[in-house]
Structure formats: structure tokens, C-alpha cells
Design a protein around this motif. Structure first.
Motif, PDB file in Angstrom:
ATOM      1  N   LEU A  50      -2.477   0.503   1.685  1.00  0.00           N
ATOM      2  CA  LEU A  50      -1.828   1.082   1.181  1.00  0.00           C
ATOM      3  C   LEU A  50      -2.735   1.785  -0.347  1.00  0.00           C
ATOM      4  O   LEU A  50      -2.473   2.396  -0.897  1.00  0.00           O
ATOM      5  CB  LEU A  50      -0.635   0.665   0.253  1.00  0.00           C
ATOM      6  CG  LEU A  50       0.418   1.003  -0.185  1.00  0.00           C
ATOM      7  CD1 LEU A  50       1.405   2.049   0.582  1.00  0.00           C
ATOM      8  CD2 LEU A  50       1.348  -0.131  -0.703  1.00  0.00           C
ATOM      9  N   THR A  51      -3.656   0.398  -0.625  1.00  0.00           N
ATOM     10  CA  THR A  51      -3.967   0.484  -1.535  1.00  0.00           C
ATOM     11  C   THR A  51      -5.284   1.753  -1.506  1.00  0.00           C
ATOM     12  O   THR A  51      -5.312   3.527  -3.094  1.00  0.00           O
ATOM     13  CB  THR A  51      -5.019  -0.088  -2.136  1.00  0.00           C
ATOM     14  OG1 THR A  51      -3.937  -1.491  -2.732  1.00  0.00           O
ATOM     15  CG2 THR A  51      -5.791  -0.511  -3.440  1.00  0.00           C
ATOM     16  N   ALA A  52      -6.176   2.115  -0.346  1.00  0.00           N
ATOM     17  CA  ALA A  52      -6.615   2.571  -0.082  1.00  0.00           C
ATOM     18  C   ALA A  52      -6.111   4.198  -0.162  1.00  0.00           C
ATOM     19  O   ALA A  52      -6.775   5.299  -0.697  1.00  0.00           O
ATOM     20  CB  ALA A  52      -7.703   1.903   1.236  1.00  0.00           C
ATOM     21  N   LYS A  53      -5.302   4.393   0.320  1.00  0.00           N
ATOM     22  CA  LYS A  53      -3.915   5.476   0.332  1.00  0.00           C
ATOM     23  C   LYS A  53      -4.116   6.339  -1.379  1.00  0.00           C
ATOM     24  O   LYS A  53      -4.101   7.125  -0.989  1.00  0.00           O
ATOM     25  CB  LYS A  53      -3.125   5.437   1.347  1.00  0.00           C
ATOM     26  CG  LYS A  53      -2.622   7.277   1.287  1.00  0.00           C
ATOM     27  CD  LYS A  53      -1.124   6.937   2.518  1.00  0.00           C
ATOM     28  CE  LYS A  53      -0.038   8.104   2.504  1.00  0.00           C
ATOM     29  NZ  LYS A  53      -1.429   9.234   2.698  1.00  0.00           N
ATOM     30  N   GLU A 107       7.333  -3.643  -2.809  1.00  0.00           N
ATOM     31  CA  GLU A 107       6.847  -5.656  -2.790  1.00  0.00           C
ATOM     32  C   GLU A 107       6.785  -6.407  -1.870  1.00  0.00           C
ATOM     33  O   GLU A 107       6.486  -7.424  -1.053  1.00  0.00           O
ATOM     34  CB  GLU A 107       7.170  -6.599  -4.090  1.00  0.00           C
ATOM     35  CG  GLU A 107       6.944  -7.605  -4.405  1.00  0.00           C
ATOM     36  CD  GLU A 107       7.729  -8.086  -5.232  1.00  0.00           C
ATOM     37  OE1 GLU A 107       8.012  -9.616  -5.564  1.00  0.00           O
ATOM     38  OE2 GLU A 107       8.842  -7.511  -6.164  1.00  0.00           O
ATOM     39  N   GLY A 108       8.607  -6.203  -0.880  1.00  0.00           N
ATOM     40  CA  GLY A 108       8.840  -7.356   0.265  1.00  0.00           C
ATOM     41  C   GLY A 108       8.082  -6.443   1.803  1.00  0.00           C
ATOM     42  O   GLY A 108       8.127  -7.723   1.941  1.00  0.00           O
ATOM     43  N   LEU A 109       7.537  -5.333   1.554  1.00  0.00           N
ATOM     44  CA  LEU A 109       6.975  -4.875   2.697  1.00  0.00           C
ATOM     45  C   LEU A 109       5.587  -5.814   2.516  1.00  0.00           C
ATOM     46  O   LEU A 109       5.280  -6.302   3.212  1.00  0.00           O
ATOM     47  CB  LEU A 109       7.084  -3.630   2.453  1.00  0.00           C
ATOM     48  CG  LEU A 109       6.228  -3.036   3.750  1.00  0.00           C
ATOM     49  CD1 LEU A 109       7.330  -3.050   4.848  1.00  0.00           C
ATOM     50  CD2 LEU A 109       6.403  -1.525   3.800  1.00  0.00           C
ATOM     51  N   LEU A 110       4.730  -5.698   1.439  1.00  0.00           N
ATOM     52  CA  LEU A 110       3.729  -6.246   1.021  1.00  0.00           C
ATOM     53  C   LEU A 110       3.443  -7.632   1.632  1.00  0.00           C
ATOM     54  O   LEU A 110       2.408  -8.187   1.908  1.00  0.00           O
ATOM     55  CB  LEU A 110       3.128  -5.283   0.261  1.00  0.00           C
ATOM     56  CG  LEU A 110       2.882  -3.990  -0.237  1.00  0.00           C
ATOM     57  CD1 LEU A 110       2.443  -4.171  -1.353  1.00  0.00           C
ATOM     58  CD2 LEU A 110       1.608  -3.795   0.949  1.00  0.00           C
TER      59      LEU A 110
END
Length: 285
Positions: free
Chosen positions: A277-280, A264-267
């Protein structure tokens, strides 16, 4: 040169060994996130090298590029499948304790009610104590400080609480050591700037990094006391916009605890990661 250096504490930050629940797929999200091109991973822990490696195996964690172990008194770099001490770090912190190490100090210091931790927890430039119950830790630290002031060394004390066992943990380090100082050393060696560095933590021994100019997240399972201290400290340093408090991302099934809070923090700080990340994730399914 890495575009992002992700540094994270282990126990009760990446490792779900606290009292709160872990999101079911949080560590899978974390593993995907750290495979982002240009991202380098560093585990920053009070554990020694052997115990960090055990945690990696037990929790099936990604292998990091770097390890900051023993509360920042050692730094390792991954070379192939091995971890080698980072050149220069031990020599750098040794200057604070000229001609002396933790074994010598243990014989000189008697800080009741603190008790020495096991021999495995001691390192050349780290002397570790514990206190049960944790409420007595402050009195022990005060006595330890008084005894240290009579010695010709430069030192610092780092205290934290393992709330799962009501144990106070106190580490005596050279003044130049510690999690923040070790990360600073690593950042300098990689020629990075503060905006490329991300740190996640949960406890008192993470505070010096949480209030730093680096982008940081405090995972949701942190205690109220640590949250308060982090908010006050970051504001006093003018770094309040660099500290993020994880709350959870329900749309991703992340509750904010442990690795869910790290993602969450990274995003939050690196939004370009979200679409990747979602595509992966879709590609992996």
C-alpha cells in the motif's frame, strides 16, 4: 478465489456521516487498499440498494463486488455494471416466514412506542421501526418480542441507535437473515475460510459480526457502549483476538475514525498489505 473478502458497514463506518472528524485522505487510502490483488469488496448495510448506490456516488466510493443490504435481508452480486440478487438467499430466509411477509406482520404488530419507518425502508423480509427518543427503544422491543412470541414464525430483532439524531432503530428479520448470516452465506458460496474474511463496523447492528470468528475492526468513532458490548461479546465467544479497536495511525495521517479505522484494522490483520500500500501510494503521487 479471493484471498481476502473485505466486508464493511457504511453509515458511520465507511461513510464519514457521524459526529467525529474524518482524516483528510482516509477514503483515498481505502480505495488504494481495496485495489489489492485478490481482494473482494462487500458493502454490508441497513440501506436498500438504491441508497447504497447513492452513497457510492455521493462519497465517490469504490464499486463493491457484493452488497449485503437491508440489514442482511438481501444480497447482490455485481455483474458488469449491474447488481443482481444472489441466487438462493431470498429462498433461504423465506423458510422462516412461511406464507407471510413484512406487510402482513405490520398489520398484526402494535409495539408502542415504536413507530414504523417509511415505506421505502420496508422490504419483503424486513420490517423496520424507529423510536424517538432512543432511550424508549428497549421498552418498545420488549413489547414487540411479546407480540411476536404468539406468531408461528422464526424471527430476530436487531436494535441500534443513531446517536446523531437520538433515534432508536429496530429491524424485525427472519431468524436466518442478518448481517452475520448473510456474510456466512457469501463466505460459503465463495469457499472461503474465516481467516480470509475481514469486517469493519461501528454500531449495535454490527455486533453479531464483530464478535464472530472473522477478523474485525471497530472504528474509533464507535460509542463507548458498542465498544464495551463488542469486547464482552467477543471474549464470551472466545474470539477476542479477532477483534481490533482502531486507535489511529499518525504516521499515515489516519485518526482511526471511519475509513481510517478500516485501513488500520486491515493493516493489523494483513500486514503484508502495508508495504504494498505504501509503495502504491508513492507510485500514485
Amino acid at each position: 478465489m479471493p484471498e481476502i473478502l473485505l466486508c464493511t458497514d457504511l453509515d458511520r463506518t465507511l461513510l464519514p456521516n457521524g459526529l467525529q472528524a474524518e482524516s483528510p485522505h482516509a477514503r483515498r487510502w481505502f480505495a488504494r487498499a481495496v485495489s489489492y490483488p485478490g481482494l473482494r469488496l462487500a458493502y454490508v448495510s441497513g440501506r436498500d440498494l438504491t441508497l447504497v448506490l447513492k452513497a457510492i456516488a455521493d462519497y465517490q466510493l469504490p464499486q463493491p463486488d457484493y452488497m449485503v443490504t437491508d440489514v442482511g435481508s438481501r444480497i447482490y452480486q455485481r455483474i458488469g455494471n449491474d447488481y443482481q440478487p444472489l441466487s438462493g438467499w431470498q429462498q433461504h430466509i423465506a423458510e422462516d416466514w412461511p406464507g407471510i411477509d413484512s406487510r402482513d406482520l405490520a398489520k398484526l404488530l402494535t409495539p408502542s412506542p415504536l413507530q414504523l419507518q417509511s415505506a421505502q425502508q420496508q422490504q419483503q423480509y424486513k420490517l423496520s421501526y424507529q423510536c424517538v427518543p432512543a432511550v424508549d427503544m428497549a421498552a418498545g422491543m420488549a413489547q414487540l418480542e411479546q407480540q411476536l412470541q404468539a406468531l408461528p414464525i422464526r424471527w430476530q430483532l436487531i436494535g441500534s441507535v443513531d446517536e446523531t439524531q437520538d433515534i432508536g432503530l429496530v429491524d424485525l428479520l427472519p431468524a436466518s437473515a442478518g448481517k452475520r448470516q448473510a456474510i456466512d452465506f457469501l463466505v460459503q458460496s465463495l469457499s472461503l475460510v474465516a481467516s480470509q474474511v475481514f469486517f469493519s463496523g461501528d454500531s449495535g447492528n454490527d455486533l453479531d459480526v464483530l464478535i464472530s470468528p472473522y477478523r474485525t475492526v471497530l472504528v474509533k468513532n464507535a460509542t463507548a457502549e458498542v465498544v464495551t458490548n463488542a469486547l464482552q461479546g467477543s471474549k464470551a465467544q472466545g474470539n477476542q483476538h479477532h477483534l481490533y479497536l482502531a486507535q489511529g495511525l499518525p504516521e499515515l495521517g489516519l485518526n482511526g475514525n471511519y475509513s481510517a479505522g478500516i485501513v488500520e484494522g486491515l493493516l493489523h490483520f494483513f500486514p503484508e498489505l502495508k508495504s504494498w500500500l505504501t509503495a502504491k501510494r508513492q507510485g500514485d503521487e
